[in-house]
Motif scaffolding. Structure first.
Motif, short mmCIF file in Angstrom:
data_model
loop_
_atom_site.label_atom_id
_atom_site.label_comp_id
_atom_site.label_asym_id
_atom_site.label_seq_id
_atom_site.Cartn_x
_atom_site.Cartn_y
_atom_site.Cartn_z
N VAL A 39 0.82 -1.21 0.00
CA VAL A 39 0.00 0.00 0.00
C VAL A 39 0.85 1.26 0.00
N GLU A 40 1.93 1.27 0.79
CA GLU A 40 2.78 2.47 0.86
C GLU A 40 3.33 2.83 -0.51
N LEU A 41 3.72 1.81 -1.28
CA LEU A 41 4.25 2.05 -2.62
C LEU A 41 3.13 2.49 -3.56
N ALA A 42 1.95 1.92 -3.38
CA ALA A 42 0.81 2.27 -4.24
C ALA A 42 0.47 3.75 -4.12
N VAL A 43 0.53 4.28 -2.90
CA VAL A 43 0.25 5.70 -2.68
C VAL A 43 1.22 6.55 -3.48
N GLN A 44 2.50 6.20 -3.44
CA GLN A 44 3.51 6.95 -4.18
C GLN A 44 3.31 6.83 -5.69
N LEU A 45 2.94 5.64 -6.14
CA LEU A 45 2.70 5.46 -7.58
C LEU A 45 1.55 6.32 -8.06
N ASP A 46 0.48 6.39 -7.27
CA ASP A 46 -0.64 7.25 -7.65
C ASP A 46 -0.21 8.70 -7.78
N GLU A 47 0.66 9.16 -6.87
CA GLU A 47 1.14 10.54 -6.92
C GLU A 47 2.00 10.79 -8.15
N ILE A 48 2.91 9.88 -8.45
CA ILE A 48 3.84 10.06 -9.56
C ILE A 48 3.13 9.92 -10.91
N LEU A 49 2.23 8.94 -11.00
CA LEU A 49 1.59 8.63 -12.28
C LEU A 49 0.27 9.36 -12.49
N GLY A 50 -0.21 10.05 -11.46
CA GLY A 50 -1.47 10.79 -11.59
C GLY A 50 -2.65 9.89 -11.84
N THR A 51 -2.73 8.78 -11.12
CA THR A 51 -3.79 7.79 -11.36
C THR A 51 -4.94 7.91 -10.37
N ASN A 52 -5.02 9.03 -9.69
CA ASN A 52 -6.22 9.37 -8.92
C ASN A 52 -6.63 8.30 -7.90
N GLY A 53 -5.63 7.74 -7.20
CA GLY A 53 -5.92 6.79 -6.14
C GLY A 53 -6.21 5.37 -6.60
N PHE A 54 -6.05 5.11 -7.90
CA PHE A 54 -6.39 3.78 -8.43
C PHE A 54 -5.56 2.69 -7.77
N PHE A 55 -4.24 2.85 -7.72
CA PHE A 55 -3.40 1.80 -7.17
C PHE A 55 -3.60 1.65 -5.66
N THR A 56 -3.83 2.74 -4.96
CA THR A 56 -4.06 2.67 -3.52
C THR A 56 -5.34 1.89 -3.23
N ARG A 57 -6.41 2.18 -3.97
CA ARG A 57 -7.69 1.50 -3.73
C ARG A 57 -7.58 0.00 -3.99
N ASN A 58 -7.03 -0.35 -5.15
CA ASN A 58 -6.96 -1.76 -5.51
C ASN A 58 -5.93 -2.52 -4.70
N CYS A 59 -4.83 -1.86 -4.35
CA CYS A 59 -3.81 -2.51 -3.55
C CYS A 59 -4.35 -2.81 -2.15
N THR A 60 -5.15 -1.90 -1.61
CA THR A 60 -5.76 -2.14 -0.30
C THR A 60 -6.67 -3.35 -0.34
N ALA A 61 -7.42 -3.50 -1.44
CA ALA A 61 -8.30 -4.66 -1.58
C ALA A 61 -7.50 -5.95 -1.69
N LEU A 62 -6.41 -5.90 -2.45
CA LEU A 62 -5.61 -7.10 -2.67
C LEU A 62 -4.85 -7.52 -1.43
N ALA A 63 -4.64 -6.59 -0.50
CA ALA A 63 -3.90 -6.90 0.72
C ALA A 63 -4.64 -7.90 1.60
N ARG A 64 -5.93 -8.05 1.37
CA ARG A 64 -6.72 -8.99 2.17
C ARG A 64 -6.56 -10.39 1.58
N SER A 65 -5.46 -11.03 1.89
CA SER A 65 -5.13 -12.33 1.33
C SER A 65 -5.73 -13.45 2.18
N ARG A 66 -6.03 -14.57 1.53
CA ARG A 66 -6.51 -15.75 2.25
C ARG A 66 -5.36 -16.52 2.86
N TYR A 67 -4.13 -16.13 2.53
CA TYR A 67 -2.96 -16.85 3.02
C TYR A 67 -2.32 -16.12 4.20
#
Length: 280
Positions: free
Chosen positions: A58-86
């Motif tokens: 997630v920490e990296l996703a926040v930075q990617l959104d800032e650099i790439l101007g993706t309007n929180g896309f990576f932060t939102r999806n990365c947060t969802a993916l962090a909920r792993s079954r493993y």
């Protein structure tokens, strides 16, 4: 231009997220090295994220959104993916395993997760968690068996497993469970879906006495190795380390029985368990 839509985390999530990262980077006209520089990571690491072989935190996703101007896309999806079954220590390795083209694994004490039966996996998890409710154990078993679905493809990934003889001799779950579990391994080997070797006790000292080892190769990314211990695991991408672990696996191959002799031994031990011998 509208931004990329949010991903469905249930469908190849890391590969999809990696593809969106590549598209967003290319739209900005950045190379992998260019994008990695302000993040203090290598261009190779960015390539691994894009190929889906490394988890985006997630920490990296926040930075990617800032650099790439993706309007929180990576932060939102990365947060969802962090909920792993493993479990946390294994989640990244499990996700990398799902997109690997080849997996080579040395198992020191247990049948590898990709080759386990339901009853064997249940016995393992019950030993790990003797006071856990049945529902928790059932969820863990389901997650483990779902990992094995990647073997439904008849050719990819290549799976080469080296089992220490201790894996065969330890009666996890008792004789009937072991008989079924080893028959399952033998069936996969007879069907040419996996390559299995047994490292005999007679081999004595060998290159992996310190613990289990997993190596994973990918189509468009560098190889990774995974090492683990009790409630811990680490995915490694340092080329020198992966090279050393590859040599370790090669040495184990040289010390192990041939695949044909290994299959005969596995079938023989399975038969002994089936006849009621707890320590064949």
């Amino acid at each position: 231009m509208p931004g990329p839509k949010d991903l469905d985390p249930s469908s190849s999530p890391r590969a999809l997220l990696g593809a969106e990262l590549r598209h967003a980077r290319e739209r900005k006209g950045l190379s992998q090295a260019d994008l990695g520089e302000p993040l203090f990571v290598s261009g190779s690491f960015i390539g691994q994220l894009e190929a889906g072989t490394r988890r985006m935190h997630v920490e990296l996703a926040v930075q990617l959104d800032e650099i790439l101007g993706t309007n929180g896309f990576f932060t939102r999806n990365c947060t969802a993916l962090a909920r792993s079954r493993y479990p946390d220590h294994f989640a990244e390795a499990a996700e990398a395993e799902a997109v690997a083209t080849a997996i080579r694994e040395y198992a020191q004490l247990l049948i590898p997760g990709l080759l386990q039966t339901s009853a064997y996996a249940e016995a393992v998890f019950r030993a790990y968690k003797p006071t856990a409710p049945d529902t928790e154990i059932a969820e863990l078993v389901t997650a483990r068996l779902q990992r094995a679905c990647l073997l439904d493809d008849p050719t990819t990934p290549l799976l080469w497993a080296i089992l220490d003889e201790a894996v065969l001799r330890r009666p996890v779950g008792g004789g009937p469970v072991m008989s079924e579990a080893l028959d399952h391994v033998a069936e996969l080997a007879r069907g040419h879906r996996v390559i299995v070797q047994v490292l005999p006790f007679a081999a004595g000292a060998h290159a992996a006495l310190t613990g289990p080892l997993k190596l994973m190769d990918f189509e468009d990314a560098p190889s990774l190795s995974f090492v683990e211990g009790p409630d811990m695991g680490k995915l490694l991408d340092d080329p020198a380390t992966v090279k050393r672990h590859t040599l370790t696996f090669n040495l184990l191959q040289a010390s192990a029985h041939s695949p044909q002799d290994s299959l005969a031994l596995i079938e023989s031990v399975a038969q002994d368990y089936g006849h009621g011998e707890e320590h064949p």
